[in-house]
Design a protein around this motif. Sequence first.
Motif, PDB file in Angstrom:
ATOM      1  N   SER A   1      10.049  10.403  13.227  1.00  0.00           N
ATOM      2  CA  SER A   1       9.351   9.567  12.250  1.00  0.00           C
ATOM      3  C   SER A   1      10.234   8.362  11.918  1.00  0.00           C
ATOM      4  O   SER A   1      11.294   8.506  11.311  1.00  0.00           O
ATOM      5  CB  SER A   1       9.036  10.371  10.987  1.00  0.00           C
ATOM      6  N   PHE A   2       9.757   7.188  12.347  1.00  0.00           N
ATOM      7  CA  PHE A   2      10.591   5.976  12.275  1.00  0.00           C
ATOM      8  C   PHE A   2      10.073   4.986  11.240  1.00  0.00           C
ATOM      9  O   PHE A   2       8.859   4.755  11.153  1.00  0.00           O
ATOM     10  CB  PHE A   2      10.586   5.250  13.625  1.00  0.00           C
ATOM     11  N   LEU A   3      10.996   4.386  10.512  1.00  0.00           N
ATOM     12  CA  LEU A   3      10.665   3.171   9.786  1.00  0.00           C
ATOM     13  C   LEU A   3      11.033   2.013  10.707  1.00  0.00           C
ATOM     14  O   LEU A   3      12.108   1.996  11.309  1.00  0.00           O
ATOM     15  CB  LEU A   3      11.444   3.056   8.473  1.00  0.00           C
ATOM     16  N   VAL A   4      10.105   1.069  10.856  1.00  0.00           N
ATOM     17  CA  VAL A   4      10.336  -0.102  11.693  1.00  0.00           C
ATOM     18  C   VAL A   4      10.264  -1.313  10.783  1.00  0.00           C
ATOM     19  O   VAL A   4       9.305  -1.457  10.010  1.00  0.00           O
ATOM     20  CB  VAL A   4       9.275  -0.196  12.811  1.00  0.00           C
ATOM     21  N   SER A   5      11.286  -2.187  10.842  1.00  0.00           N
ATOM     22  CA  SER A   5      11.249  -3.336   9.946  1.00  0.00           C
ATOM     23  C   SER A   5      11.899  -4.561  10.583  1.00  0.00           C
ATOM     24  O   SER A   5      12.537  -4.479  11.633  1.00  0.00           O
ATOM     25  CB  SER A   5      11.926  -3.012   8.606  1.00  0.00           C
ATOM     26  N   SER A   6      11.683  -5.698   9.917  1.00  0.00           N
ATOM     27  CA  SER A   6      12.285  -6.953  10.361  1.00  0.00           C
ATOM     28  C   SER A   6      12.584  -7.813   9.133  1.00  0.00           C
ATOM     29  O   SER A   6      12.392  -7.382   7.998  1.00  0.00           O
ATOM     30  CB  SER A   6      11.360  -7.668  11.347  1.00  0.00           C
TER      31      SER A   6
ATOM     32  N   SER B   1       8.090  -7.876  17.921  1.00  0.00           N
ATOM     33  CA  SER B   1       8.955  -6.785  18.378  1.00  0.00           C
ATOM     34  C   SER B   1       8.648  -5.504  17.590  1.00  0.00           C
ATOM     35  O   SER B   1       8.639  -4.406  18.154  1.00  0.00           O
ATOM     36  CB  SER B   1      10.433  -7.171  18.285  1.00  0.00           C
ATOM     37  N   GLU B   2       8.355  -5.635  16.307  1.00  0.00           N
ATOM     38  CA  GLU B   2       7.991  -4.461  15.497  1.00  0.00           C
ATOM     39  C   GLU B   2       6.705  -3.813  16.011  1.00  0.00           C
ATOM     40  O   GLU B   2       6.614  -2.594  16.143  1.00  0.00           O
ATOM     41  CB  GLU B   2       7.711  -4.877  14.046  1.00  0.00           C
ATOM     42  N   LEU B   3       5.701  -4.653  16.281  1.00  0.00           N
ATOM     43  CA  LEU B   3       4.387  -4.118  16.667  1.00  0.00           C
ATOM     44  C   LEU B   3       4.417  -3.494  18.050  1.00  0.00           C
ATOM     45  O   LEU B   3       3.794  -2.448  18.285  1.00  0.00           O
ATOM     46  CB  LEU B   3       3.323  -5.217  16.583  1.00  0.00           C
ATOM     47  N   ALA B   4       5.145  -4.118  18.972  1.00  0.00           N
ATOM     48  CA  ALA B   4       5.253  -3.540  20.317  1.00  0.00           C
ATOM     49  C   ALA B   4       5.988  -2.214  20.241  1.00  0.00           C
ATOM     50  O   ALA B   4       5.606  -1.235  20.896  1.00  0.00           O
ATOM     51  CB  ALA B   4       5.967  -4.510  21.260  1.00  0.00           C
TER      52      ALA B   4
ATOM     53  N   VAL C   1       7.204  -1.372   7.920  1.00  0.00           N
ATOM     54  CA  VAL C   1       7.317  -1.791   6.523  1.00  0.00           C
ATOM     55  C   VAL C   1       8.167  -3.051   6.463  1.00  0.00           C
ATOM     56  O   VAL C   1       9.305  -3.051   6.936  1.00  0.00           O
ATOM     57  CB  VAL C   1       7.968  -0.689   5.658  1.00  0.00           C
ATOM     58  N   ASN C   2       7.594  -4.110   5.907  1.00  0.00           N
ATOM     59  CA  ASN C   2       8.307  -5.393   5.871  1.00  0.00           C
ATOM     60  C   ASN C   2       8.599  -5.827   4.442  1.00  0.00           C
ATOM     61  O   ASN C   2       7.911  -5.414   3.511  1.00  0.00           O
ATOM     62  CB  ASN C   2       7.466  -6.474   6.567  1.00  0.00           C
ATOM     63  N   PRO C   3       9.581  -6.721   4.277  1.00  0.00           N
ATOM     64  CA  PRO C   3       9.858  -7.236   2.939  1.00  0.00           C
ATOM     65  C   PRO C   3       8.725  -8.116   2.396  1.00  0.00           C
ATOM     66  O   PRO C   3       8.615  -8.291   1.194  1.00  0.00           O
ATOM     67  CB  PRO C   3      11.129  -8.063   3.113  1.00  0.00           C
TER      68      PRO C   3
ATOM     69  N   ALA D   1       6.890  -3.649   1.550  1.00  0.00           N
ATOM     70  CA  ALA D   1       7.747  -2.636   0.907  1.00  0.00           C
ATOM     71  C   ALA D   1       7.378  -2.407  -0.556  1.00  0.00           C
ATOM     72  O   ALA D   1       7.248  -1.267  -0.996  1.00  0.00           O
ATOM     73  CB  ALA D   1       9.214  -3.043   1.026  1.00  0.00           C
ATOM     74  N   ASP D   2       7.175  -3.489  -1.304  1.00  0.00           N
ATOM     75  CA  ASP D   2       6.913  -3.352  -2.743  1.00  0.00           C
ATOM     76  C   ASP D   2       5.540  -2.767  -3.037  1.00  0.00           C
ATOM     77  O   ASP D   2       5.246  -2.415  -4.177  1.00  0.00           O
ATOM     78  CB  ASP D   2       7.041  -4.711  -3.436  1.00  0.00           C
TER      79      ASP D   2
END
Length: 339
Positions: A20-25, A36-39, A54-56, A75-76
């Motif tokens: 289970s990964f959190l992917v962010s940029s 890159s996150e979506l791929a 999850v992005n800022p 994120a918020d």
Amino acid sequence: MMSQDPSLKAAGDLLRQYHSFLVSSHIRVDCDGLASELALAELLATLGKAAHVVNPGPVPRAFRFLPGSDRVTVADELTRRPALDAAVILDSPDWGRIGTVASLLPRGLPVLNIDHHPDNAFFGTVNLVDPQASSACELLWRVIGANGFPLSATMATTLYAGILSDTGRFCFSNTSAEALEVAAELVRAGADAVAVGAHLYEHFPEELLRLWADVVATLELLLDGRVAVGFVTRDMLRRRGVSQEDTQDFAEIPRMLAGVHVGVLLREMDDGMVNVSLRSRGSANVSAMAARLGGGGHYHAAGTVLAGTVAGVREQVLAVVTEALAAGVSADGEGEGKE
Ligand SMILES: [Mn+2]
């Protein structure tokens, strides 16, 4: 051809090992960061894993054509923390660049850091960092290839979008033979280059193109035409009904003028801050200039955020740019690409 960096295998091992990964940029995400996150999210889903992107901040309108962009969470706005056993951070040189997302990550969580910024802090458990890479998308493509992971046509289109954007449509100095080879491979894998080009560089909503013209009208040439400065105020945005995050590409406007060595675009933000984008060509190193202003980036594309009025920040930035050009700053570092 591409060197076989041992971290390519280490990156693949990390992706295989966890579930289970959190992917962010980075904050104010650009096309490369988002693509890159979506791929990666699609790859993880194909491998039977959970990916929480999850992005800022929100996805800029210009990139909402990318498949899966509707599944990005801010994120918020998260109602509950996802259960995670690893994280992948893309296109971000340090923790500060992912803003409030950093607070979602439990201490000791394994982190894969995939980035091409020369000032990357190697903050991951595994660090795949290569300033020679055109983009985070190019690096992710290498991970996929080196580990025998599947590459769908959708992923190919998405990765192609990141490379096209970060190389300025194969115009910036990070347009390496490798970047072009990867782009060709992606087209072979089914990337729709025509659709991506149209989405990124045509299909302008009228108000955005009108605002572009407004910004062109602000351009001022200084130092015998070697420096061009333009700005976007909140008032200008309001008048055209355009939001801040839709003006990212405007950073390229000042450098489009012939003879300009350093292009500066000042964008007035909502919080009393001014976003400063620096673009250069030739030996002018805007990464060094941005660093003197508390920011960073690549040799020919960098930026910072400063408190003050547009006029005040303009003076501050021009002082640094003028001094750097007078000193003939070319300084160290080679990385290219977008800030
Ligand atoms: Mn990038």
